[in-house]
Enzyme design. Structure first.
Site, short mmCIF file in Angstrom:
data_model
loop_
_atom_site.label_atom_id
_atom_site.label_comp_id
_atom_site.label_asym_id
_atom_site.label_seq_id
_atom_site.Cartn_x
_atom_site.Cartn_y
_atom_site.Cartn_z
CG ASP A 112 5.66 -33.99 -0.56
OD1 ASP A 112 6.62 -33.21 -0.55
OD2 ASP A 112 4.55 -33.71 -0.07
CB CYS A 152 -1.65 -31.70 -2.32
SG CYS A 152 -3.04 -31.42 -1.21
#
Ligand SMILES: [Zn+2]
Length: 130
Positions: free
Chosen positions: A29, A70
Site C-alpha cells: 500500500d 508485498c
C-alpha cells in the site's frame, strides 16, 4: 482446473526480470511511496486490488508470467495472487497468463539481499533506463 501459485526466489527473479514476458506486481500500500520498489514493477495496492483486476489484466497483455509481492509476501502478496487466479477462472479469461507467482520474502527480502531498488516516482515505473 484450479490454477496453482508458485513461489520464486529473489535470485531467480533477478535473473528473469528483464524478460519481456514477465510482469512484477507490487501490492504494497503506502510503503511503495517511501521504501522504493523493484524497477519496472507495477503498483496495484492490496487495499483496492479487487476493483482494479480488470485494469491489471489490460496492463499485462502480452505477459505470461506475473510475479506478485508485498513487503514480506506473507499475506497481501499471496492473497492478491490468489484473487487474481480466481478472477481468471471466474471470467474464464485466459489472458495468455501461464504462471502466477509470488516473490519469496517480498520487497523487504529483496532489498535486504542488496538487490537493486528503484526510487523513482514515475507511474508506471519505467524501470532502469540504461
Ligand atoms: Zn521506478
Amino acid at each position: 482446473m484450479a490454477r496453482s501459485i508458485s513461489y520464486i526466489t529473489g535470485s531467480q527473479l533477478l535473473s528473469l526480470r528483464r524478460q519481456p514476458n514477465i510482469a512484477i506486481i507490487d501490492v504494497r500500500d503506502d510503503e511503495r511511496g517511501y521504501d522504493g520498489h523493484i524497477a519496472g514493477s507495477l503498483h496495484y495496492a492490496s487495499g483496492s486490488f479487487s476493483e482494479n483486476i480488470s485494469n491489471l489484466i489490460q496492463q499485462v497483455k502480452g505477459k505470461d508470467t506475473l510475479v506478485f509481492h508485498c513487503a514480506l509476501s506473507q499475506v497481501r502478496g499471496p492473497t492478491c495472487a490468489r484473487r487474481f487466479a480466481n478472477y481468471l477462472e471466474d471470467v474464464k479469461e485466459e489472458a495468455g497468463i501461464k504462471n502466477i507467482m509470488v516473490l519469496e520474502r517480498g520487497f523487504n527480502g529483496w532489498e535486504a539481499s542488496g538487490r537493486p531498488v528503484c526510487r523513482c516516482s514515475d507511474v508506471p515505473c519505467k524501470g532502469e533506463v540504461a
